[in-house]
Structure formats: C-alpha cells, structure tokens
Write an enzyme that holds these catalytic residues in place. Structure first.
Site, short mmCIF file in Angstrom:
data_model
loop_
_atom_site.label_atom_id
_atom_site.label_comp_id
_atom_site.label_asym_id
_atom_site.label_seq_id
_atom_site.Cartn_x
_atom_site.Cartn_y
_atom_site.Cartn_z
N ASP A 1 0.82 -1.21 0.00
CA ASP A 1 0.00 0.00 0.00
C ASP A 1 0.86 1.27 0.00
OD1 ASP A 1 -2.32 1.56 0.27
OD2 ASP A 1 -2.18 1.53 2.45
N GLU B 1 3.54 -7.75 7.89
CA GLU B 1 2.28 -8.40 7.51
C GLU B 1 2.45 -9.52 6.50
OE1 GLU B 1 -0.76 -5.55 6.53
OE2 GLU B 1 -0.98 -5.00 8.63
N TYR C 1 -6.60 -3.00 13.02
CA TYR C 1 -7.50 -1.96 12.52
C TYR C 1 -8.95 -2.19 12.97
CZ TYR C 1 -3.58 -0.26 9.81
OH TYR C 1 -2.37 0.28 9.45
N GLU D 1 0.97 -0.79 14.11
CA GLU D 1 0.07 -0.05 13.23
C GLU D 1 -1.32 -0.07 13.84
OE1 GLU D 1 -0.24 -1.05 9.06
OE2 GLU D 1 1.94 -1.26 8.86
C1 BDP Z 1 -1.36 -2.43 6.58
C2 BDP Z 1 -0.03 -2.19 5.93
C3 BDP Z 1 0.23 -0.76 5.55
C4 BDP Z 1 -1.03 -0.12 5.02
C5 BDP Z 1 -2.07 -0.14 6.12
C6 BDP Z 1 -3.38 0.51 5.68
O1 BDP Z 1 1.03 -2.69 6.71
O2 BDP Z 1 1.27 -0.68 4.62
O3 BDP Z 1 -0.83 1.17 4.54
O4 BDP Z 1 -2.34 -1.46 6.51
O5 BDP Z 1 -4.24 -0.20 5.18
O6 BDP Z 1 -1.94 -3.48 5.91
O7 BDP Z 1 -3.52 1.71 5.83
#
Ligand code: BDP
Length: 602
Positions: free
Chosen positions: A163, A415, A471, A508
């Site tokens: 991404d 990931e 997330y 993240e």
């Molecule tokens: C994760 C990735 C990252 C993406 C992020 C996203 O590690 O590179 O930018 O999610 O979706 O999958 O914002």
C-alpha cells in the site's frame, strides 16, 4: 558498511544535481558506448515519478536511464576511487565510459564499486540503467504481468502487493569517494555496558584491505576529549563514568580509527556510536535497564515532488514534530530508510525499529477474511520465491546499520502470511541469520497482520516482541468503536495470557481521515472519528500490563497506488502530506507528553 565521510585521508565527491534521463520504451537497444540520446533531465537524489507532468513516466513500469558526466581532480588520481549509490530503486546496471562496472538488485540499501580501472583522463560518463520492476522473487513483492499494446509492443505491469506508491529512481545520494590504496574496509562497534558500575567495554572490530598492518583506535566524548584508546584490529576499550545514549537524550561518542602501516596512519575514519543496552525480559522492553514505552509511528519516506527520494528538510521537520508531540520512536515501514535519516535519529535520540523491505508476502491480501479460520488456505509460501532476496536484504541492512545507537530492533517482515502453512519454515532461517549477523544481538520481530491471531499465528516463537498491526474500528467494526474496544481488549489479553514473557506493542493502528472533514456524529473519515478511534485504543493499551508501545499508522498521509479505498493516497496520517496537523495531534500530544519514555509500566 561505512558511510562516505571526509576525513584527513578521504575525500567525498557528491554527484547530486541534474542528470540526463531517459525512459526506455524498449523499442531500440540503448548503446551505452554513446552518450544517452536524450534532452530530458532529472534531479538526483529524488524519485523520477513526480518531477515531470508526464503521466506515462509517472506510471511507468520497466526501465529508465540516468547519465552524469564527472571529472576527478588530478590530486585524487592515485587514490582508490569508489562509486557509491545510497540506493537505486529497484535494480541497477552501472556503466562508466560505456564499460559495464557492476549490478545491484534491492532498492533500499547502498552498494559500491571500485572504479579506477574504468576512468579516463578528463571527463567521464557515468550511465545507469534502472528497473522498477517487482515480482515474486523481489522485495517488496509485486504481481508482475506482460501484455501487448495495440501496436504489438510489450507492456510491462507491476501491481504492487503493498500500500505505497512504487516510487523509483536514484532516490539517495550518488557519491564518489577517495581512500588510500591501503584502507579501512569496515568497522563494527559493540559496547558491553555495566549499568551499575557506569563502565563500558567497547569492542571496535576493524576490517582492512591492502598493506595496513595495525590499527589505532581513539575514543572521543562529545566535548572532543579523549576518553579511551586501543590498539589492534579487535581492540576492546574500557570507558568509565560513561554517558548513556537515552531515548530523546542522545549522547554520541566517536571512534577515530587509524589504519597503520609501519606505525604511520595511512587511512583514517571516524564512526559515531552510542552506549545503550537493550534487553527483552519478562514482558518488558528495556533500554539501559529500564522499561521503555514506544510512542510514535509507522512512517514512509514520502514527500511532495521528491517521492521516496531523500528529503533532509522533511526528515528534520518530521523529527522535530515527533519531539514536539512527546513521541520517541518510529519504524522504518516498509523498507530501510536513508542513511542520513539514521544518522539524524542517532543524533536526536529517536528510537528506531529497522525494517527490511519484506512487504507483500501475502498472496491473498484483503480485509474481508475470516480471522480465526484455522485451516485458512493461502498459497503464499508455495508461490513466493523471495528467500534469496530476503537473505540479501537482511544481510545488507544489518551490514549498513549495525553500529546505529538508534536501532533497537530489527523487523524481518511486515504483515506476511505468518499464519499459513510453510511460514515457519520460511522465517526460521531468516531470524537465525539476523541474530547471527548482528554484533549487538538486537531483538527481532515482524509485524503481524490481523489474520495472525494468538490462535493462528505460526511464527510467534521466533519473535522477541509481539508487534501487531490492528484496525479494529476501521477495516473491521467500521464506525463501531464500542465493539472495536471489546475485540481489542480480548485479543491483547489473549496474546498476553499465551505469551506472558513477550512484550506486546502495536506497530500499526489507524483510520483514514480527510483533513478538514468534520462530523457532529463522529463518522468515519472525519477528524472527530480519528480522535475517538485513538482515544478508544489508548484506554485499552493502558489496561494491558505487557503492552509496551503504540506506533500508530501513519505519521503523515502518503501516496499509494490507485484503488477505491484510497483518496489520492492513504489518509491515515495524523499529519497531512505537507505536515499540517489534523485535529488528533493535540490529543496525542497531550497523552504522549504525559507518558515517560522510561518506566511508564514498571
Ligand atoms: C497495513 C499495511 C500498511 C497499510 C495499512 C493501511 O502494513 O502498509 O498502509 O495497513 O491499510 O496493511 O492503511
């Protein structure tokens, strides 16, 4: 690998500036014995993609050419001359005066060639053919396809399995440096610290080439006073009354290394280093014996116009924004950052998790998967042929960054499909390699994708720290922060119960937020939602004993490939791409300035 430095025996020539540039449409063979047939110029260091208004060039997958004329001063002709690329993304073939000098694959680490035998009197012509192609053998991983256009010409296409925009070019400085013919090849500085006695035994291992027969090492403190001396290729120098390198309170010593021939200094190099000790024990991440709490970011090297190219002013601003917010760390997601940034972090006391470009190691990437399906079918480890590139990337990264005080942990992948068949077999030798190569034996980790749960992940035994990319409240439970909070808590408690000795952190978590968008209902994409999302997560983090850090996603909005989930890029930045704060920055600044770097969760 030594960073090019001017010393009393070395001279660095910088080839930054405008180069000749040409897109290769593969219609005609480019004759490297002739000057590049082009009028186009391109600034180096920088990505080529955003320097013109040519859409075709911006989205080009394939080959490009760079060329630069240079002259070596007569006084340097008798020296050993080395051409050094800070990086070339992703694969480079190098020619001088039409002669092939060498080749390097891997877009984020430096490489160099001795060039004396290729040089001629007067002006020389340096030509670089560059590929930005990625496939199942490269890191990062791209889905590569070939088609034909209406005229029957070959069209190459890379669909990034990650991404971020596939910026490419000569994105870091290209330099020529001169050393004596007998020279210092490499230096490894490994401190062994006694925190109670405030002493350190600093091992300075020196690799030499040519006819040098001895080494002298002198250690200077920040006041330029000599605090220790040693002799020999493997000197151990004892320092007393030491100053520690601490998060946000950096202290850098300098090792002056002199390569001797018959008692006379022939080559001289100075390497900055810090004294700090890293331990992972009982669910804690210790820096200098005290529990450290990571506050900070996943980042990108991504700025307007420069793309992924070195941008030292932005780097400086980013570090200052971090310090202003009470942040203390970041991860070099998803590739090694420039050496200039690493040196800046050493100087500023920013703690770094250093990541190899192993991103995209997940064949069926997507967010609508069932998280706890134990028999999940994925062909990643049959399909990917990346082991050789991965070994090379780890080797080159550790070789480059081993002496940096700022680096406290290696991240071996982002990931990856660590929860599917074949993952452990793939990763075990890579973790062994990293641990064997690093003289400082730093901890190692990878960042876990959401499908890698306490139940499903197959590789967690390999890591020292459980690093999670999560997330909840964004890709899952979108807009429902109450449920997201429950899921977050449940999962963190499950990790902690299963692995009570491993510290846990978030590498993240984030929510796309379009700056300036507001909602009285706190809807997703609004600045209100971003703040609510971070408040929810913070509250849970504080409940979990072994939770040692929060690195949110992302420091700033960044450019990505096109996709219906992306609004001219990824908007999860807490700063815009031009580094204007979104509303949440005030909340995070308030939180982080209250959390001490050391001893938050004693
Ligand atoms: C994760 C990735 C990252 C993406 C992020 C996203 O590690 O590179 O930018 O999610 O979706 O999958 O914002």
């Amino acid at each position: 690998m030594l960073y090019p430095m001017n010393t009393s025996s070395r001279v660095v020539l910088d080839l930054s500036g405008t180069w000749q540039f040409m897109l290769d449409d593969e219609q005609q063979v480019v004759d490297v014995t002739q000057p590049l047939p082009t009028d186009q110029v391109m600034a180096v260091p920088a990505a080529f993609n955003d320097q013109t208004v040519d859409k075709k060039l911006r989205e080009h997958s394939g080959f490009v050419w760079y060329e630069k004329a240079f002259t070596i001063a007569d006084v340097l002709q008798q020296q050993r001359l080395v051409l050094r690329f800070g990086s070339a993304t992703h694969e480079a073939w190098v020619y001088i005066n039409g002669q092939a000098v060498g080749h390097h694959k891997g877009g984020f680490t430096p490489f160099e060639f001795e060039i004396n035998s290729y040089l001629q009197a007067g002006t020389n012509r340096l030509t670089v053919r560059l590929s930005n192609l990625l496939d199942y053998t490269t890191l990062p991983v791209g889905h590569y396809t070939e088609t034909k256009d209406a005229q029957g010409h070959l069209k190459r296409h890379v669909d990034e399995n990650f991404d971020f925009f596939n910026y490419a070019g000569l994105q870091r400085p290209v330099k020529i440096y001169a050393t004596p013919k007998d020279y210092i090849q490499d230096i490894s500085v490994t401190p062994d610290i006694d925190l109670t006695a405030k002493t350190a035994a600093v091992q300075v291992a020196v690799a030499m080439a040519g006819a040098l027969d001895d080494v002298k090492v002198t250690i200077f403190d920040e006041a330029h006073q000599v605090v220790g001396q040693g002799q020999g290729q493997d000197a151990v120098i004892n320092l007393t009354d030491i100053h520690l390198w601490q998060p946000l309170q950096a202290y850098l010593y300098t090792a002056k290394v002199e390569g001797l021939k018959a008692g006379k200094a022939v080559d001289v190099y100075t390497e900055p280093f810090g004294l700090r000790q890293i331990d992972v024990t009982k669910g804690q991440f210790l820096i200098n014996g005290e529990p450290f709490y990571f506050k900070g970011f996943g980042k990108h090297e991504d700025t307007p116009v420069n793309g992924r190219g070195l941008n030292e002013a932005y780097n400086n601003l980013d570090v200052n924004l971090m310090k202003d917010m009470g942040a203390n760390s970041f991860r070099t997601s998803h590739y090694p950052y420039s050496e200039e940034m690493m040196r800046l972090c050493d100087r500023e006391g920013i703690v770094v998790i250093d990541e190899v470009p192993a991103v995209g190691l997940f064949d069926s990437f997507g967010f609508n998967l069932e998280l706890d399906k134990s028999d999940y079918q994925d062909s990643t480890w049959d399909k990917m042929q990346t082991a050789a590139a991965h070994r090379q990337a780890i080797t080159e990264l550790i070789h480059r960054d081993k002496n940096h005080a700022c680096v406290v942990m290696w991240s071996i992948a982002n990931e990856a499909a660590t929860f599917t068949k074949g993952a452990h077999e793939y990763f075990q030798p890579l973790f062994e390699l990293a641990r064997q190569l690093d003289p400082q034996k730093r901890p190692c980790t990878y960042t876990c994708i959401m499908m890698a749960t306490p139940e499903s992940d197959k590789c967690i035994d390999l890591v020292d720290v459980i690093a999670l990319n999560r997330y909840y409240g964004w890709y899952l439970q979108t807009g429902d922060l109450d449920t997201a909070a429950q899921v977050t808590r449940q999962e963190l408690l499950a990790w902690q119960a299963k692995y009570p000795d491993k510290p846990i952190m978030y590498t993240e978590y984030g929510a796309d937020t379009v700056a300036g968008l507001h909602s009285a209902y706190g809807e997703p994409f609004s600045e209100e939602y971003q703040e609510d999302y971070y408040r929810m997560n913070s509250a849970i983090f504080d409940e979990i004993k072994n939770f040692v850090g929060e690195q949110l996603w992302n420091f700033a909005d960044f450019q990505t490939k096109f996709g219906i989930n992306r609004v001219m890029g990824n908007r999860k930045g807490i700063f815009t791409r031009s580094r204007q704060p979104k509303m949440v920055v005030r909340y995070l600044k308030d939180r982080w300035t209250k959390i001490p770097n050391l001893g938050y969760k004693k």
